[in-house]
Design a protein around this motif. Structure first.
Motif, PDB file in Angstrom:
ATOM      1  N   PRO A  45      -2.746  12.524  -2.384  1.00 53.08           N
ATOM      2  CA  PRO A  45      -3.150  11.182  -1.954  1.00 53.08           C
ATOM      3  C   PRO A  45      -4.571  11.182  -1.400  1.00 53.08           C
ATOM      4  CG  PRO A  45      -1.510  12.098  -0.455  1.00 53.08           C
ATOM      5  CD  PRO A  45      -1.591  13.024  -1.618  1.00 53.08           C
ATOM      6  N   ALA A  46      -5.413  10.344  -1.984  1.00 56.42           N
ATOM      7  CA  ALA A  46      -6.833  10.341  -1.631  1.00 56.42           C
ATOM      8  C   ALA A  46      -7.059   9.959  -0.172  1.00 56.42           C
ATOM      9  CB  ALA A  46      -7.590   9.382  -2.553  1.00 56.42           C
ATOM     10  N   VAL A  47      -6.259   9.028   0.349  1.00 55.17           N
ATOM     11  CA  VAL A  47      -6.494   8.584   1.721  1.00 55.17           C
ATOM     12  C   VAL A  47      -6.166   9.689   2.721  1.00 55.17           C
ATOM     13  CG1 VAL A  47      -6.160   6.144   1.178  1.00 55.17           C
ATOM     14  CG2 VAL A  47      -4.189   7.535   1.856  1.00 55.17           C
ATOM     15  N   ILE A  48      -5.293  10.611   2.343  1.00 55.55           N
ATOM     16  CA  ILE A  48      -4.999  11.750   3.216  1.00 55.55           C
ATOM     17  C   ILE A  48      -6.102  12.798   3.100  1.00 55.55           C
ATOM     18  CG2 ILE A  48      -3.326  13.546   3.786  1.00 55.55           C
ATOM     19  CD1 ILE A  48      -2.396  10.693   4.358  1.00 55.55           C
ATOM     20  N   GLU A  49      -6.562  13.043   1.868  1.00 53.45           N
ATOM     21  CA  GLU A  49      -7.663  13.991   1.672  1.00 53.45           C
ATOM     22  C   GLU A  49      -8.907  13.547   2.434  1.00 53.45           C
ATOM     23  OE1 GLU A  49      -7.817  17.026  -0.216  1.00 53.45           O
ATOM     24  OE2 GLU A  49      -5.667  16.750   0.123  1.00 53.45           O
ATOM     25  N   ARG A  72       0.808  -1.225   0.000  1.00 53.77           N
ATOM     26  CA  ARG A  72       0.000   0.000   0.000  1.00 53.77           C
ATOM     27  C   ARG A  72       0.841   1.275   0.000  1.00 53.77           C
ATOM     28  NH1 ARG A  72      -3.680  -0.845   5.072  1.00 53.77           N
ATOM     29  NH2 ARG A  72      -4.117   1.348   4.644  1.00 53.77           N
ATOM     30  N   CYS A  73       2.058   1.194  -0.490  1.00 62.09           N
ATOM     31  CA  CYS A  73       2.942   2.366  -0.418  1.00 62.09           C
ATOM     32  C   CYS A  73       2.433   3.527  -1.266  1.00 62.09           C
ATOM     33  CB  CYS A  73       4.354   1.979  -0.845  1.00 62.09           C
ATOM     34  SG  CYS A  73       4.455   1.316  -2.527  1.00 62.09           S
ATOM     35  N   CYS A  74       1.851   3.237  -2.403  1.00 61.57           N
ATOM     36  CA  CYS A  74       1.457   4.314  -3.325  1.00 61.57           C
ATOM     37  C   CYS A  74       0.279   5.126  -2.811  1.00 61.57           C
ATOM     38  CB  CYS A  74       1.129   3.725  -4.696  1.00 61.57           C
ATOM     39  SG  CYS A  74       2.529   2.894  -5.482  1.00 61.57           S
ATOM     40  N   GLU A  75      -0.438   4.607  -1.821  1.00 57.92           N
ATOM     41  CA  GLU A  75      -1.595   5.329  -1.299  1.00 57.92           C
ATOM     42  C   GLU A  75      -1.213   6.709  -0.763  1.00 57.92           C
ATOM     43  OE1 GLU A  75      -3.841   3.238   1.588  1.00 57.92           O
ATOM     44  OE2 GLU A  75      -4.186   1.468   0.322  1.00 57.92           O
ATOM     45  N   TYR A  76       0.028   6.868  -0.328  1.00 58.98           N
ATOM     46  CA  TYR A  76       0.422   8.093   0.362  1.00 58.98           C
ATOM     47  C   TYR A  76       1.315   8.986  -0.493  1.00 58.98           C
ATOM     48  CZ  TYR A  76      -1.261   5.009   4.005  1.00 58.98           C
ATOM     49  OH  TYR A  76      -2.038   4.150   4.737  1.00 58.98           O
ATOM     50  N   TYR A  77       1.454   8.663  -1.770  1.00 62.53           N
ATOM     51  CA  TYR A  77       2.314   9.432  -2.660  1.00 62.53           C
ATOM     52  C   TYR A  77       1.567  10.632  -3.243  1.00 62.53           C
ATOM     53  CZ  TYR A  77       5.772   5.607  -2.831  1.00 62.53           C
ATOM     54  OH  TYR A  77       6.707   4.664  -2.520  1.00 62.53           O
ATOM     55  N   HIS A  78       2.263  11.746  -3.376  1.00 61.82           N
ATOM     56  CA  HIS A  78       1.796  12.863  -4.199  1.00 61.82           C
ATOM     57  C   HIS A  78       2.298  12.615  -5.618  1.00 61.82           C
ATOM     58  CE1 HIS A  78       0.463  15.799  -1.026  1.00 61.82           C
ATOM     59  NE2 HIS A  78       1.118  14.918  -0.280  1.00 61.82           N
ATOM     60  N   SER A  79       1.476  12.926  -6.591  1.00 62.86           N
ATOM     61  CA  SER A  79       1.847  12.704  -7.995  1.00 62.86           C
ATOM     62  C   SER A  79       1.870  14.044  -8.721  1.00 62.86           C
ATOM     63  CB  SER A  79       0.826  11.779  -8.674  1.00 62.86           C
ATOM     64  OG  SER A  79       0.613  10.618  -7.907  1.00 62.86           O
ATOM     65  N   PHE A  80       2.913  14.259  -9.501  1.00 55.67           N
ATOM     66  CA  PHE A  80       3.029  15.493 -10.276  1.00 55.67           C
ATOM     67  C   PHE A  80       3.210  15.133 -11.752  1.00 55.67           C
ATOM     68  CE2 PHE A  80       4.241  16.609  -6.010  1.00 55.67           C
ATOM     69  CZ  PHE A  80       3.698  17.865  -5.817  1.00 55.67           C
ATOM     70  N   TYR A  81       2.325  15.651 -12.577  1.00 52.08           N
ATOM     71  CA  TYR A  81       2.418  15.484 -14.019  1.00 52.08           C
ATOM     72  C   TYR A  81       2.729  16.848 -14.628  1.00 52.08           C
ATOM     73  CZ  TYR A  81       0.029  10.934 -13.609  1.00 52.08           C
ATOM     74  OH  TYR A  81      -0.310   9.642 -13.299  1.00 52.08           O
ATOM     75  N   VAL A 122      -6.245  -1.296  -4.105  1.00 50.25           N
ATOM     76  CA  VAL A 122      -5.225  -0.532  -4.820  1.00 50.25           C
ATOM     77  C   VAL A 122      -5.804   0.883  -4.979  1.00 50.25           C
ATOM     78  CG1 VAL A 122      -3.824  -0.305  -6.897  1.00 50.25           C
ATOM     79  CG2 VAL A 122      -4.402  -2.578  -6.049  1.00 50.25           C
ATOM     80  N   VAL A 123      -5.505   1.758  -4.023  1.00 47.62           N
ATOM     81  CA  VAL A 123      -6.043   3.123  -4.032  1.00 47.62           C
ATOM     82  C   VAL A 123      -5.158   3.944  -4.961  1.00 47.62           C
ATOM     83  CG1 VAL A 123      -6.793   5.072  -2.640  1.00 47.62           C
ATOM     84  CG2 VAL A 123      -6.830   2.762  -1.669  1.00 47.62           C
ATOM     85  N   SER A 124      -5.497   3.906  -6.222  1.00 46.23           N
ATOM     86  CA  SER A 124      -4.639   4.439  -7.260  1.00 46.23           C
ATOM     87  C   SER A 124      -4.781   5.952  -7.397  1.00 46.23           C
ATOM     88  CB  SER A 124      -4.964   3.767  -8.601  1.00 46.23           C
ATOM     89  OG  SER A 124      -4.069   4.174  -9.604  1.00 46.23           O
ATOM     90  N   ALA A 125      -3.962   6.503  -8.277  1.00 43.97           N
ATOM     91  CA  ALA A 125      -4.024   7.914  -8.659  1.00 43.97           C
ATOM     92  C   ALA A 125      -3.567   8.011 -10.102  1.00 43.97           C
ATOM     93  CB  ALA A 125      -3.145   8.771  -7.757  1.00 43.97           C
ATOM     94  N   GLY A 126      -3.921   9.108 -10.765  1.00 43.05           N
ATOM     95  CA  GLY A 126      -3.440   9.277 -12.131  1.00 43.05           C
ATOM     96  C   GLY A 126      -4.411  10.043 -12.998  1.00 43.05           C
TER      97      GLY A 126
END
Length: 539
Positions: free
Chosen positions: A101-105, A28-37, A142-146
């Protein structure tokens, strides 16, 4: 990559391993990542009124153009559009998207006594994000982002057709006619409407219609009497005739905008009783063009846990649906609203669509701010999908009535007809924008009459149970008139198993007769139900 998902990019870069192999998804590491495009692009000033369109951002994002914040998103399930006319420069521009990260929001919202979800997906309640991403019986957590759908610049003309909807209000078999009704909304650049006119024309083979009118207002409604209509039918009941419709907006007899769509001439209705009695008296049956339809179908669940890959799989799966002669699909409320290609295929191949709104297996927030988000989402989805003749019925959610009635989580029984989202908010959106097809507040639906009964026998049910022989008493002697969902075991092929189970764990247990005999954590990690998996996997 866009369209894409964070996990796919990180795996491609060698930063994480395949999230679907072994028990990698438990990290579940990606759940807490910020993503920048970020993307640099050139603008040649060739669009008069440019807008930036995101068909799908997952989920909480801030969008920057040339360093300035132009807007934010909080809904994965609908399109987002930003006016960028005054933000673009001629030459090079820089677009940046920050996905949080959605889980933080989710921590910005505290659950109330009303709210309920399983312990592993409580965060999902306040998010407009595919519920399954937080863990389900058919999908891993898998709490994804993108940015999971395309992004592009588009032009919105100063004078244009904003929306058009045409439906069949009635069919008269005695004189072989159909009555059509349409609504067209436009934007005009002049205070006066005297010089504007609207043309609506349709054709299907040798059947044609034409409606022309001068405009008194920016919005136009009209009735069309169609002689000898070619009707749209589900497969096995008739042809899937579709009219090509062109709507033309004119000013001083000069075309200034066009809108193209398709029309299936058909009516739909539902014969339904609240409950059935011990002798089986009751009803749950759909009619198309007044004819009872025997429904042979299945649920449509996500094509992939990472939705940027849906597009490459959707048509392949739909061809299998046609191959086994399904004539109805239920788009399940734990996933996403499907692509235009999905509904176009169903139109063309006579596959009826039962469409859930995206809420599932929970008691969702009842406050006004969340209700407004559901209303806005419903309006966007209704307007996008209502023109499809394959769309048979709207359903408010998946199994939320059962959550209220049965008191999942030992909350105690409550009347599901007090659910503001499915009894007031969504019905109001449909009242305004699509009253042309049936609406069921939940699946299964427990109305006021059923709620007043002791142990009501519903006419529409979800047949989960022992998962034993498919002709056993549980299935063969079911009391329902319509099965809108069935859970049944299916075995993967050995070649598939080897793709997600490490070689040394492919063979499973010392004792395969019961769940307790399984001592292989890799198999448990891919088990069907999150709530059945061993707590040790989540420590």
């Amino acid at each position: 990559h866009v369209p894409g998902n964070l996990e796919i990019d990180l795996q491609r870069a060698g930063i994480i391993e395949d999230p679907f192999f072994a028990d990698n998804h438990h990290k579940r590491c990606c759940e807490y990542y910020h993503s920048f495009y970020t993307r640099k692009f050139f603008f040649n000033n060739d669009l008069e009124n440019p807008v930036l369109v995101f068909e799908g951002i997952d989920t909480f994002a801030d969008v920057y153009l040339n360093g300035a914040l132009i807007g934010s998103t909080d809904n994965m399930l609908i399109e987002h559009e930003f006016d960028v006319k005054d933000m673009l420069v001629v030459g090079q521009n820089t677009l940046t998207v920050h996905i949080k990260p959605a889980v933080i929001e989710a921590r910005k919202h505290q659950m109330t006594l009303n709210d309920f979800a399983f312990r592993y997906n409580c965060e999902s309640l306040y998010m407009r994000k595919a519920p399954h991403m937080f863990g389900w019986d058919i999908l891993p957590r898998v709490v994804s982002a993108g940015i999971w759908k395309p992004v592009y610049l588009a032009e919105r003309k100063k004078e244009r057709i904003v929306e058009f909807f045409c439906y069949t209000s009635s069919i008269n078999c005695d004189d072989n006619t159909a009555q059509l009704y349409f609504l067209c909304n436009t934007v005009l650049n002049s205070d006066e409407s005297l010089n504007y006119s609207l043309h609506v024309e349709g054709s299907c083979g040798d059947s044609q219609f034409l409606y022309q009118t001068s405009m008194y207002h920016t919005d136009v409604t009209g009735n069309i009497l169609l002689q000898a209509p070619k009707l749209w039918w589900p497969i096995f009941n008739g042809n899937q005739d579709l009219y090509d419709v062109k709507v033309t907006l004119l000013k001083n007899d000069k075309v200034i905008d066009e809108y193209n769509t398709r029309l299936g001439v058909r009516t739909v209705s539902l014969d339904r009783t609240s409950v059935t009695d011990k002798d089986g008296n009751g009803e749950f049956c759909f009619r198309v063009n007044g004819v009872r339809i025997f429904c042979m179908g299945t649920n449509w669940v996500p094509a992939d846990a990472l939705h940027s890959r849906d597009a490459e799989r959707t048509l392949k799966i739909l061809t299998l649906v046609s191959d086994v002669n399904c004539n109805i699909l239920r788009v399940w409320g734990g996933g996403v609203y499907e692509s235009d290609e999905f509904y176009d295929y169903c139109d063309e191949h006579g596959i009826l669509v039962w469409q859930d709104f995206v809420m599932a297996c929970g008691s969702y927030p009842q406050d006004f701010s969340f209700g407004k988000r559901i209303f806005d989402e419903a309006v966007a989805v209704i307007k996008r999908l209502r023109q499809h003749p394959s769309l048979l019925v709207w359903a408010g959610d998946n199994e939320n009535d059962l959550v209220w009635l049965e008191g999942w989580g030992k909350r105690g029984s409550r009347n599901p007809n007090d659910n503001l989202l499915t009894r007031q908010i969504i019905p109001h959106a449909l009242h305004l924008h699509d009253f042309t097809r049936p609406y069921i507040p939940s699946s299964p639906y427990i109305d006021s009459f059923a709620y007043a009964q002791k142990n009501p026998i519903l006419t529409e049910q979800h047949l989960w149970g022992p998962r034993d022989y498919f002709k056993s008493v549980f299935y063969k002697e079911s009391t329902c008139h319509f099965v809108s969902e069935t859970g049944y075991h299916a075995c993967c092929s050995p070649s598939s198993i080897k793709k997600f189970i490490p070689k040394e764990f492919v063979w499973t247990a010392k004792n395969c007769e019961n769940w307790d005999g399984i001592d292989n954590n890799m198999w448990i990690a891919h088990a069907c139900a999150m709530e059945c998996k061993r707590d040790a996997l989540y420590t």
